[in-house]
Each structure stands twice: as structure tokens, then as C-alpha cells.
Motif scaffolding. Sequence first.
Motif, short mmCIF file in Angstrom:
data_model
loop_
_atom_site.label_atom_id
_atom_site.label_comp_id
_atom_site.label_asym_id
_atom_site.label_seq_id
_atom_site.Cartn_x
_atom_site.Cartn_y
_atom_site.Cartn_z
N LYS A 119 0.76 -1.08 0.18
CA LYS A 119 0.02 -0.11 0.04
C LYS A 119 0.84 1.33 -0.08
N LYS A 120 1.96 1.35 0.86
CA LYS A 120 2.83 2.46 0.78
C LYS A 120 3.58 2.56 -0.29
N ILE A 121 3.88 1.60 -1.09
CA ILE A 121 4.59 1.75 -2.47
C ILE A 121 3.58 2.34 -3.31
N ASP A 122 2.21 1.84 -3.44
CA ASP A 122 1.29 2.26 -4.25
C ASP A 122 1.17 3.91 -4.31
N GLN A 123 0.97 4.14 -2.92
CA GLN A 123 1.03 5.58 -2.84
C GLN A 123 2.26 6.41 -3.27
N MET A 124 3.37 6.02 -2.97
CA MET A 124 4.34 6.57 -3.39
C MET A 124 4.42 6.48 -4.99
N LEU A 125 4.26 5.75 -5.36
CA LEU A 125 4.22 5.85 -6.96
C LEU A 125 3.12 6.75 -7.66
N VAL A 126 1.92 6.58 -7.11
CA VAL A 126 1.05 7.67 -7.42
C VAL A 126 1.55 9.09 -7.36
N ASN A 127 2.08 9.16 -6.16
CA ASN A 127 2.32 10.84 -5.80
C ASN A 127 3.76 11.19 -6.82
N LYS A 128 4.46 10.29 -6.93
CA LYS A 128 5.63 10.43 -8.15
C LYS A 128 5.33 10.53 -9.24
N ILE A 129 4.19 9.79 -9.96
CA ILE A 129 3.79 9.87 -11.17
C ILE A 129 2.83 11.23 -11.44
#
Length: 66
Positions: free
Chosen positions: A44-54
Motif C-alpha cells: 500500500k505504501k509503495i502504491d501511494q508513493m508511485l502515484v504521488n511520484k507519477i
Amino acid sequence: MNKIAWAISHSMPSGDMAKNRKGRSWCNKTKARIMSNIAEKITKKIDQMLVNKIASSIYGIGEVTF
């Protein structure tokens, strides 16, 4: 070498003790549940980080909150 061979031979069970020995279970339900929870939280944390980065790279904005 003789000392190592002696230690190995004396560490092994012999006779009836060897026949009645129960193996340890390699599956621990509690440990598996904990590892599953950790993996879920990391995902979940990685998903949030990826969405924010993109989002920040595409639109030039800051963090996206859910």
C-alpha cells in the motif's frame, strides 16, 4: 577431522530416539500472518508513493492524498 566426525556422530540421535523424533513444522501460522500483514502494508505504501511520484512528474504538482 576426527573431532568434527566425533561431534557429528554424537549429535545425531540413535536407536529408538531416532525413530520417534518428530520433525519441526516449517509452517508457522502466526509468522505467516505477520509476514502477510507486513507485505500488505508495504504494498500500500509503495502504491501511494508511485502515484504521488507519477502525479508530480506529469502535472508538476505536489502530493496526491486519498
